[in-house]
Design a protein around this motif. Structure first.
Motif, PDB file in Angstrom:
ATOM      1  N   ILE A   1     -48.854 -78.906  14.027  1.00  0.00           N
ATOM      2  CA  ILE A   1     -49.329 -78.245  12.729  1.00  0.00           C
ATOM      3  C   ILE A   1     -49.467 -76.715  12.799  1.00  0.00           C
ATOM      4  CG2 ILE A   1     -50.343 -78.646  10.308  1.00  0.00           C
ATOM      5  CD1 ILE A   1     -51.099 -82.008  11.014  1.00  0.00           C
ATOM      6  N   ALA A   2     -50.040 -76.867  13.372  1.00  0.00           N
ATOM      7  CA  ALA A   2     -50.985 -74.854  13.604  1.00  0.00           C
ATOM      8  C   ALA A   2     -48.900 -74.144  13.466  1.00  0.00           C
ATOM      9  CB  ALA A   2     -51.673 -74.753  14.665  1.00  0.00           C
ATOM     10  N   VAL A   3     -48.771 -74.175  13.991  1.00  0.00           N
ATOM     11  CA  VAL A   3     -47.607 -74.120  14.606  1.00  0.00           C
ATOM     12  C   VAL A   3     -46.554 -74.276  13.547  1.00  0.00           C
ATOM     13  CG1 VAL A   3     -45.432 -73.857  16.018  1.00  0.00           C
ATOM     14  CG2 VAL A   3     -47.214 -74.265  17.053  1.00  0.00           C
ATOM     15  N   PHE A   4     -46.202 -74.966  12.753  1.00  0.00           N
ATOM     16  CA  PHE A   4     -45.761 -74.980  12.031  1.00  0.00           C
ATOM     17  C   PHE A   4     -46.281 -74.726  10.322  1.00  0.00           C
ATOM     18  CE2 PHE A   4     -44.354 -78.099   7.617  1.00  0.00           C
ATOM     19  CZ  PHE A   4     -42.715 -77.872   7.748  1.00  0.00           C
TER      20      PHE A   4
ATOM     21  N   ALA B   1     -48.222 -85.204  17.865  1.00  0.00           N
ATOM     22  CA  ALA B   1     -48.933 -86.439  19.113  1.00  0.00           C
ATOM     23  C   ALA B   1     -48.428 -87.275  19.649  1.00  0.00           C
ATOM     24  CB  ALA B   1     -49.706 -87.055  17.341  1.00  0.00           C
ATOM     25  N   LEU B   2     -46.773 -87.473  19.251  1.00  0.00           N
ATOM     26  CA  LEU B   2     -46.029 -88.449  20.520  1.00  0.00           C
ATOM     27  C   LEU B   2     -46.133 -87.952  21.431  1.00  0.00           C
ATOM     28  CD1 LEU B   2     -43.911 -90.917  20.916  1.00  0.00           C
ATOM     29  CD2 LEU B   2     -42.322 -89.841  19.387  1.00  0.00           C
ATOM     30  N   ILE B   3     -45.783 -86.333  22.038  1.00  0.00           N
ATOM     31  CA  ILE B   3     -44.910 -85.081  22.688  1.00  0.00           C
ATOM     32  C   ILE B   3     -46.454 -85.721  23.877  1.00  0.00           C
ATOM     33  CG2 ILE B   3     -45.194 -83.294  23.610  1.00  0.00           C
ATOM     34  CD1 ILE B   3     -43.490 -82.886  21.180  1.00  0.00           C
ATOM     35  N   THR B   4     -47.707 -85.444  23.232  1.00  0.00           N
ATOM     36  CA  THR B   4     -48.690 -85.186  23.661  1.00  0.00           C
ATOM     37  C   THR B   4     -49.631 -86.526  24.150  1.00  0.00           C
ATOM     38  OG1 THR B   4     -50.246 -83.932  22.115  1.00  0.00           O
ATOM     39  CG2 THR B   4     -50.957 -84.264  23.757  1.00  0.00           C
TER      40      THR B   4
ATOM     41  N   LEU C   1     -44.850 -85.877   9.451  1.00  0.00           N
ATOM     42  CA  LEU C   1     -43.822 -86.242  10.658  1.00  0.00           C
ATOM     43  C   LEU C   1     -43.990 -84.667  11.428  1.00  0.00           C
ATOM     44  CD1 LEU C   1     -40.917 -87.557  11.642  1.00  0.00           C
ATOM     45  CD2 LEU C   1     -39.944 -85.344   9.907  1.00  0.00           C
ATOM     46  N   VAL C   2     -44.328 -83.743  11.269  1.00  0.00           N
ATOM     47  CA  VAL C   2     -44.289 -82.647  11.972  1.00  0.00           C
ATOM     48  C   VAL C   2     -45.901 -82.860  13.104  1.00  0.00           C
ATOM     49  CG1 VAL C   2     -45.131 -80.719  12.492  1.00  0.00           C
ATOM     50  CG2 VAL C   2     -43.085 -81.315  10.784  1.00  0.00           C
ATOM     51  N   ALA C   3     -46.629 -83.586  12.290  1.00  0.00           N
ATOM     52  CA  ALA C   3     -48.173 -84.456  13.281  1.00  0.00           C
ATOM     53  C   ALA C   3     -47.176 -85.041  14.088  1.00  0.00           C
ATOM     54  CB  ALA C   3     -49.113 -84.433  12.393  1.00  0.00           C
TER      55      ALA C   3
END
Length: 336
Positions: free
Chosen positions: A107-110, A133-136, A127-129
């Motif tokens: 979210i911060a990057v976006f 979260a999925l990558i993490t 969606l961005v979150a």
């Protein structure tokens, strides 16, 4: 699966009690705040018979914020219940094991580097979150997995806590060169301030919950089998890794949709499932509905107390939850 009638009756009583508790807390929250509304004016105002000030405070400020906190608390509680089920670890929580931090970095990057129109921004946030979260979650899962022993529950929590701290450091690096106004937003997000307190944010989170809550209840028996251990689950024909991945995606989506509008809030997903299990037992079909309502109530109560402790800004809901959740986490850690 057949459950004892007495247990079913107890669950229904708890559901009715939780709904009554949520209703009372909402009514309490609607009247309290920097611009208070008399409680005898709530029903007339809800029916469209209030003054301009009363209707503005109720419909534009209080009500959307309370609905957001209720929905987000439900999502976080369900996410925590799923994570505890698939990892067989009572300390699993999307905030503790780094999933919320992954969503926060995304979210911060976006927010800082991808300017976009306000109308689209609201609906893209979940969606961005979810992507962050999925990558993490995938990285944590891969590092916690052992080919011979399978998923290591204790290892998962330790790696998750490490990821959470590392991603917090990444967040600081990202915002260190940003504009002051944008830094303020990220800082509020990190503290768990309910920033998405308008009706469009509700419409952004509702579809995720409407889809994923029934899906999780449908998968409740799979969660029961996964909780018994891999040999038992494989023995009754469950595709363990497939079910884990599907349920992990569900937990990540729920947590991401919640924190995208509320900020970084931990411990709801830890406390609500434990409280529900203590009341109705470990069967997912029974405790998950109770946990969902308890999670919603916990966040509504935390936000109601937080915004009325210090006026006008109050204390972020994430900090209020942490006051209760951190000691509870330590208690579980020492006990288990």
């Amino acid at each position: 699966m057949i459950h004892p009638p007495a247990l079913i009756k107890k669950q229904r009583l708890l559901l009715y009690g939780s709904l009554a508790l949520i209703t009372m807390t909402i009514v309490l929250g609607l009247g309290m705040g920097y611009s208070s509304i008399s409680y005898d004016r709530l029903i007339p105002t809800l029916l469209g018979q209030g003054t301009f000030k009363e209707e503005f405070v109720l419909f534009s400020i209080r009500l959307p914020r309370i609905v957001i906190t209720l929905l987000a608390g439900m999502a976080l509680a369900l996410s925590g219940a799923i994570l505890q089920g698939i990892t067989r670890n009572d300390l699993a929580d999307p905030g503790i094991i780094g999933i919320n931090s992954g969503a926060g970095v995304a979210i911060a990057v976006f927010f800082l580097f991808f300017p976009i129109k306000a109308g689209s921004f609201i609906y893209l946030l979940p969606l961005v979150a979810f992507i962050g979260a999925l990558i993490t979650a995938c990285l944590i899962y891969l590092l916690s997995f052992n080919r011979t022993g399978g998923l290591q529950p204790v290892r998962l929590v330790l790696i998750g806590v490490g990821f959470s701290m590392a991603l917090s450091g990444v967040m600081i690096v990202i915002i260190s060169s940003a504009e002051r106004a944008k830094v303020d937003f990220i800082a509020k997000w990190l503290a768990g301030s309910i920033w998405g307190s308008d009706w469009p944010f509700i419409w952004a989170i509702v579809p995720w919950l409407a889809l994923l809550i029934p899906f999780t209840l449908y998968k409740a028996n799979r969660l029961n089998l996964l909780g018994l251990g891999e040999p038992v689950a494989i023995g009754v024909g469950v595709s363990v890794e497939k079910e884990r991945i599907v349920l992990l995606l569900t937990a990540v989506a729920l947590a991401a949709s919640a924190v995208s509008v509320t900020g970084g809030i931990a411990f709801i997903g830890l406390m609500a499932p434990h409280m529900a299990k203590a009341l109705v037992g470990p069967r997912n079909q029974l405790f998950i509905p109770v946990a969902i309502l308890i999670g919603g109530w916990l966040l509504v109560m935390a936000d109601t107390i937080g915004r009325n402790v210090i006026e006008p800004d109050g204390i972020p809901a994430g900090i209020m939850v942490a006051f209760i959740g951190a000691p509870y986490f330590m208690y579980l850690l020492l006990k288990k």
